[in-house]
Scaffold this active site. Sequence first.
Site, PDB file in Angstrom:
ATOM      1  N   ARG A  51      26.837  42.614  43.476  1.00 40.18           N
ATOM      2  CA  ARG A  51      27.116  42.209  44.803  1.00 40.18           C
ATOM      3  C   ARG A  51      28.512  42.137  45.383  1.00 40.18           C
ATOM      4  O   ARG A  51      28.837  42.602  46.683  1.00 40.18           O
ATOM      5  CB  ARG A  51      26.424  40.813  44.913  1.00 40.18           C
ATOM      6  CG  ARG A  51      25.723  40.317  46.234  1.00 40.18           C
ATOM      7  CD  ARG A  51      25.040  38.857  45.901  1.00 40.18           C
ATOM      8  NE  ARG A  51      24.611  39.129  44.639  1.00 40.18           N
ATOM      9  CZ  ARG A  51      23.381  39.300  44.473  1.00 40.18           C
ATOM     10  NH1 ARG A  51      22.530  39.620  45.261  1.00 40.18           N
ATOM     11  NH2 ARG A  51      22.724  39.334  43.006  1.00 40.18           N
ATOM     12  N   THR A  52      29.216  41.403  44.636  1.00 42.10           N
ATOM     13  CA  THR A  52      30.678  41.288  45.136  1.00 42.10           C
ATOM     14  C   THR A  52      31.331  42.634  45.331  1.00 42.10           C
ATOM     15  O   THR A  52      31.975  42.890  46.216  1.00 42.10           O
ATOM     16  CB  THR A  52      31.569  40.382  44.426  1.00 42.10           C
ATOM     17  OG1 THR A  52      30.711  39.112  44.070  1.00 42.10           O
ATOM     18  CG2 THR A  52      32.707  39.978  44.782  1.00 42.10           C
ATOM     19  N   LYS A  80      42.294  49.802  26.231  1.00 40.72           N
ATOM     20  CA  LYS A  80      43.319  50.036  25.103  1.00 40.72           C
ATOM     21  C   LYS A  80      44.193  49.082  24.824  1.00 40.72           C
ATOM     22  O   LYS A  80      45.189  49.246  24.034  1.00 40.72           O
ATOM     23  CB  LYS A  80      43.865  51.396  25.604  1.00 40.72           C
ATOM     24  CG  LYS A  80      43.098  52.663  25.963  1.00 40.72           C
ATOM     25  CD  LYS A  80      43.697  53.770  26.629  1.00 40.72           C
ATOM     26  CE  LYS A  80      42.955  54.716  27.162  1.00 40.72           C
ATOM     27  NZ  LYS A  80      43.486  55.758  27.941  1.00 40.72           N
ATOM     28  N   ARG A 101      37.964  41.294  39.962  1.00 37.65           N
ATOM     29  CA  ARG A 101      37.094  40.460  39.137  1.00 37.65           C
ATOM     30  C   ARG A 101      37.480  40.635  37.789  1.00 37.65           C
ATOM     31  O   ARG A 101      37.556  41.791  37.340  1.00 37.65           O
ATOM     32  CB  ARG A 101      35.851  40.698  39.482  1.00 37.65           C
ATOM     33  CG  ARG A 101      35.039  39.834  38.600  1.00 37.65           C
ATOM     34  CD  ARG A 101      33.528  39.746  39.047  1.00 37.65           C
ATOM     35  NE  ARG A 101      33.397  38.802  40.098  1.00 37.65           N
ATOM     36  CZ  ARG A 101      32.231  38.341  40.591  1.00 37.65           C
ATOM     37  NH1 ARG A 101      31.481  38.669  39.636  1.00 37.65           N
ATOM     38  NH2 ARG A 101      31.977  37.773  41.579  1.00 37.65           N
ATOM     39  N   HIS A 129      36.506  31.531  43.080  1.00 35.94           N
ATOM     40  CA  HIS A 129      35.710  33.036  43.628  1.00 35.94           C
ATOM     41  C   HIS A 129      35.612  32.537  45.385  1.00 35.94           C
ATOM     42  O   HIS A 129      34.914  32.411  45.960  1.00 35.94           O
ATOM     43  CB  HIS A 129      34.295  32.887  43.338  1.00 35.94           C
ATOM     44  CG  HIS A 129      33.575  34.114  43.641  1.00 35.94           C
ATOM     45  ND1 HIS A 129      33.963  35.399  44.268  1.00 35.94           N
ATOM     46  CD2 HIS A 129      32.127  34.440  43.563  1.00 35.94           C
ATOM     47  CE1 HIS A 129      33.043  36.187  44.584  1.00 35.94           C
ATOM     48  NE2 HIS A 129      32.280  35.787  43.883  1.00 35.94           N
TER      49      HIS A 129
END
Lengths: 307, 139
Positions: A51-52, A80, A101, A129
Site C-alpha cells: 500500500r505505502t 551486502k 521504509r 509512520h
Amino acid sequence: MRHLIDITDLSVEELDELLDLASDIAENPKKYQESCKHKKLASLFFEPSTRTRLSFEAAMFDLGGNVLTVSDANSSSASKGESVADTAKTVSCYADIIAMRHPKEGAPFVASKNASIPVINAGDGGHNHPTQTLTDLLTIKREKGRLDNLTVGFCGDLKFGRTVHSLIDALSRYTNIKFVLISPEELKLPSYVKKDVLAANNLEYVQTADLEEVIPQLDILYMTRVQRERFFNEEDYLRLKDSYILTPEKLKKAKEDLAILHPLPRVNEISVAIDEDPRACYFKQVLNGKFVRMALILTLLKEAGTL
Amino acid sequence: MNIDSIKNGYVIDHITAGQAMNIYHFLNLDAMDCPIAIIKNASSKRMGKKDIIKIDIETDINLDILGFIDKDLTINVIKNGERIKKYNPELPATVKNIIKCKNPRCITSTEQELDHIFKLTDKKNNVYRCLYCEAKAGK
C-alpha cells in the site's frame, strides 16, 4: 535540508498548509500533473509494503515525475552490508527525493542525516509512520471540514497500534478534541501515551470496552484490527474479537455524518456490508494517502530548491 | 581506613552506594595515569551508605556526564588543598556513547559505526530517550 521523519517535525501551521495543498490537489489534479516533471523519487523499501509503496509511487507519477525503486532488500546493496548512511549518500546522486521504509527504527533518521536530498519516513519498524498520520488527518479534514471540535473514537487494538498513537499525538495539537478509547482491557492505550500526550495537554478522554454504548456521540470512528497474535490466551481472543466487529446493526445508533476510518488492511473488523454506507471512508482514505504524499513531495522539493 | 586528602583534583561525594564503579567506567578513569581512590559503602548520615571517588589530577576533566548517572551526587573541586567549588551536576541535554540503546529494533543494533546518542526528554523525571528510536534509556 527539510525532511519528514516524525509527524511532530511539522508545526500545526505547516500541517494545515500541507493539508490545504493536498485538498487542492484532490480537487484539481490536472493542475499538478507536470509539477515534478523530470524529477525522480527513490522508493527505498527495505521491508515488504504494498500500500505505502504504491501510494508513494502513484503520487510521484501523478506529479509527472519518475520513480526509482528498491522493493526488496535482498536485491540491494543493503544485503551486502551497506550502511543506511552510505545508501542515502549514494541514492542522493541519482534521485531528487527519498521515501524510505526500513525494519529498523531510526533508519530514515540516519538517512536524513546523510542524504543531500529530502528524506520521507515511509515507516520505520513499530516507531513512526508520519505519512499514515497525514493521510488520517487529511481524511478527517476533508470529511468534516475541520480538525478541531471533534469527538474521535479509537476502537480495537490501542496498545500496539502505532497509527493510533501518532494520530492521537497529532490531534492533541488541535482545540477541543474529545477522545473516546474503545478497547478490551488487554489492549488499552498504553499509560505513557495517556500520560505524555493526553494528561500533559489536559485533554478530555474516556475509556470504555463497549463500542455500542459510545457510538452515538462520535464524529469519527477510527477502527483497528484486533490481532490474534497479541493475545497470550486463545480463549480471551475468541471472547473479545467479535465485540469489535463493526456491523450495520451497531452503526444504526451512530450519527448520520459519522466518518469511519481504518488504516487497512482490514480483516473482519468492519463488515463488508458497511462498505456501501456513505459513512465508510476507509477507501477514500487510501486515495487521500496519495494526495497527501503528492503534497508532501511537492512541498519538500520546493523547500529544497529543486523545483 | 585512611585515605589521604588530595591537593588538586576532584572529590565526587554522595554517590549512591554501588555506583562508584559505574562512574569509574563512564568517566574512563581506568585510562588515567593519576592517583584515584574509590571508597565503597562509606557511612553517611543522609544516605546510610554512600560511595566516594577521589581523583588527584592537575588538569580539568569533563564531569558533565555525572548528572546523567546520578544527579544527587556532589562534586567538590580542589585546588592547592582547598575546596574551591561544591556543586550538584546538571542533567546534560544529550549523552553520547556512554550507554547503548537496548532496543533490538533500533538501527544502532545493526549499524555499529553509529554513535549512541540519548536526549533528555523529561527533566523532571530524568528521562533520556534514544535519538534514533526514542526508546527510554536504561542505565
